[in-house]
Design an enzyme around this catalytic site. Structure first.
Site, PDB file in Angstrom:
ATOM      1  CG  ASP A   1      -0.290  -0.497   2.501  1.00  0.00           C
ATOM      2  OD1 ASP A   1       0.944  -0.418   2.604  1.00  0.00           O
ATOM      3  OD2 ASP A   1      -1.001  -0.974   3.389  1.00  0.00           O
TER       4      ASP A   1
ATOM      5  CG  HIS B   1      -5.680  -2.144   8.953  1.00  0.00           C
ATOM      6  ND1 HIS B   1      -5.719  -0.788   9.205  1.00  0.00           N
ATOM      7  CD2 HIS B   1      -4.374  -2.486   9.132  1.00  0.00           C
ATOM      8  CE1 HIS B   1      -4.507  -0.363   9.497  1.00  0.00           C
ATOM      9  NE2 HIS B   1      -3.679  -1.376   9.470  1.00  0.00           N
TER      10      HIS B   1
ATOM     11  CD  GLU C   1      -8.415   0.760   7.803  1.00  0.00           C
ATOM     12  OE1 GLU C   1      -8.463  -0.090   8.707  1.00  0.00           O
ATOM     13  OE2 GLU C   1      -7.624   1.722   7.821  1.00  0.00           O
TER      14      GLU C   1
ATOM     15  CG  ASN D   1      -8.573  -1.490  12.194  1.00  0.00           C
ATOM     16  OD1 ASN D   1      -7.594  -2.112  11.787  1.00  0.00           O
ATOM     17  ND2 ASN D   1      -9.102  -0.489  11.526  1.00  0.00           N
TER      18      ASN D   1
HETATM   19  C1  F6R Z   1       1.570  -1.316   6.135  1.00  0.00           C
HETATM   20  C2  F6R Z   1       0.296  -1.993   6.255  1.00  0.00           C
HETATM   21  C3  F6R Z   1      -0.486  -1.977   7.532  1.00  0.00           C
HETATM   22  C4  F6R Z   1       0.377  -2.312   8.746  1.00  0.00           C
HETATM   23  C5  F6R Z   1      -0.469  -2.267  10.024  1.00  0.00           C
HETATM   24  C6  F6R Z   1       0.366  -2.519  11.258  1.00  0.00           C
HETATM   25  O1  F6R Z   1       2.091  -1.478   4.841  1.00  0.00           O
HETATM   26  O2  F6R Z   1      -0.151  -2.539   5.306  1.00  0.00           O
HETATM   27  O3  F6R Z   1      -1.556  -2.885   7.420  1.00  0.00           O
HETATM   28  O4  F6R Z   1       0.918  -3.588   8.586  1.00  0.00           O
HETATM   29  O5  F6R Z   1      -1.108  -1.034  10.132  1.00  0.00           O
HETATM   30  O6  F6R Z   1       1.251  -1.450  11.420  1.00  0.00           O
HETATM   31  P1  F6R Z   1       2.393  -1.495  12.527  1.00  0.00           P
HETATM   32  O7  F6R Z   1       3.357  -2.524  12.097  1.00  0.00           O
HETATM   33  O8  F6R Z   1       2.987  -0.103  12.505  1.00  0.00           O
HETATM   34  O9  F6R Z   1       1.713  -1.833  13.808  1.00  0.00           O
END
Ligand code: F6R
Length: 238
Positions: A67, A136, A141, A134
């Site tokens: 992403d 995702h 999401e 959450n």
């Molecule tokens: C990032 C992504 C997100 C993160 C998620 C966890 O490329 O796709 O889904 O993997 O938000 O983020 P952290 O590792 O910062 O807790």
């Protein structure tokens, strides 16, 4: 789901690096799906160390990131282009690496081209994922329905709040992103999810129920035939 539990963040990162290293040995021309965020930082620095020690070689392999914020310039210090360049791409030798463009004035076309490029590469061999508090994955999401294709999406309010830690006060934080959908993620031959830290304990508990919760995107991965989760002690809550 295969679960690996580790004592520490460092052990989790090293176990994940072993999986990358084995993947490269098995198939030097592997296609990797990569993630950003805090969780994979230890893995990326371990991969850089192993690359410098001559233990891994990415010269025949390629990558696609999950992403990118939208809109954002690739040169912005919070763009995922910048993050990947800083932590991995600038330090190892991928043959090619792609991150969705956050600066395209045709996001729909960008998404279509991104999926076409993944398909042309033969799909992803090993998809790395973190997970949001959450549930995702990528920026898919919690929602009533999920997209298969790469798409432009609005971030959940909780994601905006969680990620605000990376933006300086007064700095504009994007509220939308381009993300791979479930098609490319689920199409990966293997999926590796890393989960670290106490904030993720509730989501770990949900995964360990072995149930599909339609409002928890990560739980859909329980249906994937090759899904490994590496969890550190803090995230397990033990
Ligand atoms: C990032 C992504 C997100 C993160 C998620 C966890 O490329 O796709 O889904 O993997 O938000 O983020 P952290 O590792 O910062 O807790």
């Amino acid at each position: 789901m295969k679960i690996v539990t580790c004592d520490s963040y460092e052990d989790m990162s090293s176990a994940a690096a072993d999986i990358f290293q084995n993947q490269l040995l098995k198939k030097p021309e592997s296609i990797f799906g990569l993630a950003t965020g805090s969780t994979p930082l230890g893995l990326y620095s371990e991969l850089v160390a192993r690359f410098e020690a001559g233990l891994v070689d990415f010269s025949k392999s390629s990558s696609f990131n999950l992403d990118e914020y939208y809109p954002i310039k690739s040169t912005h210090h919070q763009s995922y282009h910048y993050f990947m360049e800083e932590h991995l791409f600038g330090k190892v030798n991928f043959a090619s690496s792609r991150v969705p463009s956050g600066e395209s004035d045709d996001p729909k076309g960008e998404c279509e081209q991104y999926d076409a490029a993944i398909e042309a590469a033969g799909g992803i061999d090993l998809q790395l994922l973190g997970v949001g508090v959450n549930g995702h994955i990528g920026f898919n999401e919690p929602a009533a329905t999920y997209m298969l294709s790469t798409h432009l999406t609005e971030l959940a309010q909780s994601t905006i709040v969680t990620n605000s830690r990376f933006f300086a006060e007064g700095e504009i934080q994007p509220t939308s992103a381009i993300t791979m959908g479930f098609g490319a993620i689920f199409g990966a031959k293997s999926i590796l999810m890393l989960i670290s830290g106490a904030s993720k304990t509730p989501i770990v508990k949900k995964l360990l129920e072995y149930k599909i919760h339609t409002d928890i995107p990560a739980s859909l991965l329980l249906l994937h035939p090759d899904f490994t989760v590496i969890i550190d002690k803090e995230a397990l809550g033990t």
